[in-house]
Scaffold this active site. Sequence first.
Site, mmCIF file in Angstrom:
data_model
loop_
_atom_site.group_PDB
_atom_site.id
_atom_site.type_symbol
_atom_site.label_atom_id
_atom_site.label_comp_id
_atom_site.label_asym_id
_atom_site.label_seq_id
_atom_site.Cartn_x
_atom_site.Cartn_y
_atom_site.Cartn_z
ATOM 1 N N HIS A 1 1.405 -1.516 0.015
ATOM 2 C CA HIS A 1 0.212 0.461 -0.435
ATOM 3 C C HIS A 1 0.520 1.473 -0.087
ATOM 4 O O HIS A 1 0.772 2.227 0.859
ATOM 5 C CB HIS A 1 -0.726 -0.179 1.121
ATOM 6 C CG HIS A 1 -1.662 -1.208 1.254
ATOM 7 N ND1 HIS A 1 -2.180 -1.785 0.660
ATOM 8 C CD2 HIS A 1 -1.206 -2.216 2.350
ATOM 9 C CE1 HIS A 1 -3.028 -3.325 0.800
ATOM 10 N NE2 HIS A 1 -2.400 -3.484 1.814
ATOM 11 N N CYS A 2 1.789 1.135 -1.230
ATOM 12 C CA CYS A 2 2.827 2.472 -1.139
ATOM 13 C C CYS A 2 3.794 2.734 0.586
ATOM 14 O O CYS A 2 3.893 3.913 0.464
ATOM 15 C CB CYS A 2 2.251 3.442 -1.810
ATOM 16 S SG CYS A 2 1.177 3.602 -3.014
ATOM 17 N N ALA A 3 3.668 2.267 1.290
ATOM 18 C CA ALA A 3 3.821 2.394 2.724
ATOM 19 C C ALA A 3 5.292 1.351 3.292
ATOM 20 O O ALA A 3 4.614 0.099 3.966
ATOM 21 C CB ALA A 3 3.086 2.252 3.699
#
Lengths: 399, 142
Positions: free
Chosen positions: A353-355
């Site tokens: 999730h792009c984290a």
Amino acid sequence: MHREDFAMLQGSDLVYFDNGATTLKPKCVVSDMMDYYTKHTSNIHRGDYDFAILTNKLYDDTRDVVCKFINCNSSKEVVFTGGATMSINMVVFGYMRNHLKKGDEVLLTKSEHASNVLPWIKLSEEIGIVIKYMDLDSNYTLSVASVLKSISDKTKVISIAHVTNVVGDVRDIEAIGKICKDAGILFNVDGAQSVPHMKVDFIKSNIDFLSFSGHKMGGPTGVGVLVGKEKLLNEMEPLCYGGGMNQSFEGDSSYELKKAPLKFEAGTPPIAEVIGLRRAILYLMDIGMDKIHEHEISLKKYLVKELENIPNIVLYNKDSESGILAFNIEGVFAQDSSVYLNHYNICVRAGNHCAKMLKDYIGIKNTVRVSMYLYNTINDIDRLVEVLKNSQDIFKVVL
Amino acid sequence: MDSHLRREIILDNYQEPVNRGLVDDSSYLKTNTNSESCIDNLDFMMKVVDGKISDIRFDGEACVISTSASSILINSLLGKSVLEAKEILHNYQDMIYEKDYDKSLLGELEVYDEISKQPNRVNCALLPSVAINNMIKELENM
């Protein structure tokens, strides 16, 4: 609630739990955009015919609507951008690049989205600012105590998500904003996962810059907002130059720019999208942000209670006060789980999730994320829970 | 292929893949493959002795398709010459992309002959072949 307002939920058994990525669009948003394309297509600024005046009015009115929605001081503080990512990049490269110097510290956390990390890393390469990551607590949340502990006399900026997109923890931005104000620290808030879901107050939280996207709140893709204090926006440099943002330019290379927000909107802006965003915000305000937030929290509590009864489900953020839940089926790769759920027309997202730095804390790279919105129901959750209860047969379904 | 048999082969190779786990040996070629369109992230290493593939190993986090495809592909390439391996890889990729291919070269790899029906899984199936191709190219450029 309000499921009848969403075309994609009509006559379908769709369970849409991927709202952290993007949201479904209410019919009124699509209708306003359709009207622009079929009844009053025209450019903004300087149109002297009736329907161009209408377009202009709707475009300009959107700033007032945003201003009221997030309670900033005036519509001069509202800049239309391509989305939250663009907004944050404008802050980092248009303001911070000219106001920070080598050795200045910027505080982030490891649960930030890529768009609130990479611009800072790039700026540190360019001018030598120092990025520090504030510690997260055992449940991956950021406490006010951790913020206080991280501040030094070199701290110039705190840049954090209001709500993080994997853990879904709601940061106490009112308290952190006060700390920033007292210490003379700039407060940059990524509101992509909070503004669509709860009341956010720009003035009360002493925010200097606030970014969010239209498509995560029932609006169209391709438009977002940067709200910045007027003084800061006037000191901020545009990243894009051209028509619509200049007052004048001459043969001797002299030029004068317009004031904020117009100096940040070079070229023809996403007019239909701004008009769609306007309607989306009016739609949300009509329902009430507190009501939406309460609805999502009650759904999440129910989801957690149900999933805790399934032995092979691992939950990562059951306590965070938002509609986001990250989990895995024990021993199953997240993407296989999301492919499995798709067989039952249940849409979730699998991944980091792009984290990407969050793995330093939770020890795993990928999770399945359920993210809810106003139109999700107890029935949606019952469907998900039922399918997860039967997940011992997952590979029979997936393969 | 019968769907039960297909599932059984894929699951066997997912649950007990061959040559999972890397070795600390500098005589191996190495590559990481982090697909742009999915979240699989696998490391591969390969040893070639006298023009023949003597070992391929892999490790990392990946889905059932990537993991099983790595296992089956490694099985079908071990002991082959680099030239034979390239032929197998070429035909495998043609099969995934729904082009004409030589079935006789692929053996168990044929379990993925319908993967194109799931476009989000195509890259998963291709991932080990891309990795091994990269290492072969690196070898040829040495």
